[in-house]
Design a protein around this motif. Structure first.
Motif, mmCIF file in Angstrom:
data_model
loop_
_atom_site.group_PDB
_atom_site.id
_atom_site.type_symbol
_atom_site.label_atom_id
_atom_site.label_comp_id
_atom_site.label_asym_id
_atom_site.label_seq_id
_atom_site.Cartn_x
_atom_site.Cartn_y
_atom_site.Cartn_z
ATOM 1 N N THR A 1 0.846 -1.191 0.000
ATOM 2 C CA THR A 1 0.000 0.000 0.000
ATOM 3 C C THR A 1 0.883 1.244 0.000
ATOM 4 N N PRO A 2 0.314 2.421 -0.247
ATOM 5 C CA PRO A 2 1.120 3.648 -0.145
ATOM 6 C C PRO A 2 1.807 3.791 1.212
ATOM 7 N N GLY A 3 1.120 3.376 2.277
ATOM 8 C CA GLY A 3 1.742 3.431 3.592
ATOM 9 C C GLY A 3 2.939 2.501 3.695
ATOM 10 N N TYR A 4 2.840 1.327 3.073
ATOM 11 C CA TYR A 4 3.958 0.377 3.064
ATOM 12 C C TYR A 4 5.151 0.964 2.317
ATOM 13 N N ILE A 5 4.888 1.570 1.157
ATOM 14 C CA ILE A 5 5.965 2.176 0.372
ATOM 15 C C ILE A 5 6.648 3.277 1.181
ATOM 16 N N THR A 6 5.844 4.106 1.834
ATOM 17 C CA THR A 6 6.400 5.185 2.652
ATOM 18 C C THR A 6 7.284 4.633 3.767
ATOM 19 N N GLN A 7 6.823 3.551 4.382
ATOM 20 C CA GLN A 7 7.601 2.933 5.450
ATOM 21 C C GLN A 7 8.941 2.417 4.937
ATOM 22 N N GLN A 8 8.943 1.788 3.759
ATOM 23 C CA GLN A 8 10.182 1.265 3.196
ATOM 24 C C GLN A 8 11.131 2.392 2.794
ATOM 25 N N VAL A 9 10.573 3.466 2.241
ATOM 26 C CA VAL A 9 11.405 4.611 1.869
ATOM 27 C C VAL A 9 12.070 5.207 3.108
ATOM 28 N N THR A 10 11.302 5.342 4.180
ATOM 29 C CA THR A 10 11.847 5.886 5.422
ATOM 30 C C THR A 10 12.933 4.976 5.993
ATOM 31 N N THR A 11 12.650 3.676 6.025
ATOM 32 C CA THR A 11 13.637 2.718 6.525
ATOM 33 C C THR A 11 14.893 2.738 5.665
ATOM 34 N N GLY A 12 14.716 2.803 4.337
ATOM 35 C CA GLY A 12 15.857 2.851 3.439
ATOM 36 C C GLY A 12 16.683 4.110 3.617
ATOM 37 N N PHE A 13 16.010 5.232 3.853
ATOM 38 C CA PHE A 13 16.732 6.495 4.054
ATOM 39 C C PHE A 13 17.604 6.424 5.304
ATOM 40 N N VAL A 14 17.023 5.949 6.406
ATOM 41 C CA VAL A 14 17.780 5.850 7.658
ATOM 42 C C VAL A 14 18.929 4.850 7.510
ATOM 43 N N GLY A 15 18.634 3.692 6.912
ATOM 44 C CA GLY A 15 19.669 2.682 6.736
ATOM 45 C C GLY A 15 20.776 3.143 5.817
ATOM 46 N N GLY A 16 20.426 3.823 4.730
ATOM 47 C CA GLY A 16 21.429 4.304 3.790
ATOM 48 C C GLY A 16 22.318 5.373 4.390
ATOM 49 N N LEU A 17 21.710 6.304 5.118
ATOM 50 C CA LEU A 17 22.490 7.360 5.760
ATOM 51 C C LEU A 17 23.425 6.771 6.805
ATOM 52 N N PHE A 18 22.925 5.803 7.566
ATOM 53 C CA PHE A 18 23.740 5.128 8.577
ATOM 54 C C PHE A 18 24.931 4.437 7.925
ATOM 55 N N TYR A 19 24.675 3.705 6.840
ATOM 56 C CA TYR A 19 25.750 2.972 6.171
ATOM 57 C C TYR A 19 26.817 3.919 5.613
ATOM 58 N N ILE A 20 26.397 4.932 4.868
ATOM 59 C CA ILE A 20 27.372 5.796 4.202
ATOM 60 C C ILE A 20 28.229 6.550 5.211
ATOM 61 N N LEU A 21 27.593 7.128 6.213
ATOM 62 C CA LEU A 21 28.355 7.924 7.176
ATOM 63 C C LEU A 21 29.219 7.050 8.078
ATOM 64 N N LEU A 22 28.703 5.910 8.511
ATOM 65 C CA LEU A 22 29.482 5.066 9.407
ATOM 66 C C LEU A 22 30.636 4.405 8.677
ATOM 67 N N LEU A 23 30.375 3.835 7.499
ATOM 68 C CA LEU A 23 31.465 3.223 6.740
ATOM 69 C C LEU A 23 32.492 4.273 6.338
ATOM 70 N N GLY A 24 32.005 5.432 5.888
ATOM 71 C CA GLY A 24 32.942 6.500 5.549
ATOM 72 C C GLY A 24 33.786 6.905 6.738
ATOM 73 N N GLY A 25 33.169 6.995 7.922
ATOM 74 C CA GLY A 25 33.908 7.368 9.123
ATOM 75 C C GLY A 25 34.935 6.319 9.524
ATOM 76 N N ALA B 1 36.402 -3.163 8.230
ATOM 77 C CA ALA B 1 35.145 -2.412 8.269
ATOM 78 C C ALA B 1 33.955 -3.362 8.247
ATOM 79 N N PHE B 2 34.053 -4.414 7.420
ATOM 80 C CA PHE B 2 32.963 -5.393 7.360
ATOM 81 C C PHE B 2 32.777 -6.090 8.705
ATOM 82 N N ILE B 3 33.872 -6.485 9.339
ATOM 83 C CA ILE B 3 33.781 -7.174 10.632
ATOM 84 C C ILE B 3 33.125 -6.268 11.673
ATOM 85 N N ILE B 4 33.517 -5.008 11.690
ATOM 86 C CA ILE B 4 32.935 -4.060 12.653
ATOM 87 C C ILE B 4 31.439 -3.900 12.411
ATOM 88 N N MET B 5 31.067 -3.684 11.154
ATOM 89 C CA MET B 5 29.653 -3.487 10.831
ATOM 90 C C MET B 5 28.856 -4.766 11.058
#
Length: 268
Positions: free
Chosen positions: A115-139, A246-250
């Motif tokens: 549903t639209p609500g499901y899509i919104t939930q996945q987009v939100t989860t993906g945004f948080v997960g993607g930001l976490f991955y890029i910044l943490l791995l980069g750091g 980095a992989f072991i830490i993550m």
């Protein structure tokens, strides 16, 4: 003094130079030439990070929709959720009213999960997960190169390389979604979880942990590690070591989080 076109030479001298364009080709180059990618100057690293984040959100959402489009996957997920609800009721962790309300809500959800609500939930989860991955791995990788070289690349440059790595990880998400939809089970993924089924066809803590060792994710960490090492003037062997560390830490962080989540679910 004016030029022939009517503009003063002073205006020409002070006009701002065109901003360099980001190297979006790096999202393809990371697959086959991470060393060359790391040796190239990063232009507008923030734009690369933002693009990598958008790519992560897109791939994550599409992969989830693909998997959820399989009736067998929806049925397996529903069965696990209903069993958890029944255990909570049997252990008197929820009231009869809460049980009825939750069951009615779950039945409505699984009858039409996308549903639209499901899509919104996945987009939100993906945004948080993607930001976490890029910044943490980069750091993590920036700290590695910072400790071993006197003139390390900037944090945003290393984060941009992590952003490029989303292309590999995103491909892994899509492959996982296709495998789950084709196999009709969330157990399917390009990881050791494919060889482990436990005593049930539903997800358990060991399976989820093994799924975090997705071969595309390992490839991603190695490629970004090699690129980061190259950006700091180091060889590929050092970059492979950076990527593995980095992989072991993550992997350890996500595994601990997975265990805590399952413990919390069992206490509900």
């Amino acid at each position: 003094m004016t030029s022939q076109n009517g503009n003063s030479t002073e205006d020409n001298a002070t006009s701002p130079q065109a901003q360099p364009k980001p190297n979006y080709g790096g999202f393809l180059q990371i697959f086959s030439a991470p060393v060359q990618l790391g040796r190239q100057p990063i232009q507008r690293g923030g734009a690369i990070v933002a693009t990598g984040l958008l790519l992560y959100v897109l791939c994550f959402t599409v992969a989830q929709v693909i998997a959820t489009s399989s009736p067998a996957v929806v049925e397996a997920n529903a069965r696990q959720m209903f069993e958890s609800l029944e255990r909570a009721k049997a252990d008197s962790l929820i009231t009869e009213e809460d049980y009825s309300a939750n069951r009615e809500s779950m039945e409505a959800y699984f009858a039409d999960p996308i549903t639209p609500g499901y899509i919104t939930q996945q987009v939100t989860t993906g945004f948080v997960g993607g930001l976490f991955y890029i910044l943490l791995l980069g750091g993590i990788l920036w700290l590695f190169v910072r400790l071993l070289t006197e003139s390390p690349p900037s944090f945003i440059d290393v984060a941009a390389l992590a952003g490029y790595g989303v292309a590999i990880g995103g491909l892994g998400m899509i492959v996982t979604g296709l495998m789950q939809a084709a196999g009709g089970s969330l157990l399917y993924s390009p990881s050791p979880a494919l060889l482990y089924t436990g005593e049930t066809d539903q997800l358990d803590v060991v399976t989820v942990i093994l799924m975090n060792a997705n071969v595309f994710d390992i490839w991603k960490y190695l490629a970004v590690g090699i690129a980061a090492a190259a950006a700091a003037g180091m060889n590929s062997s050092r970059g492979i070591l950076f990527g593995l560390m980095a992989f072991i830490i993550m992997f350890a962080f996500v595994s601990v989080t997975t265990v805590l989540n399952f413990m919390a679910m069992n206490l509900m």
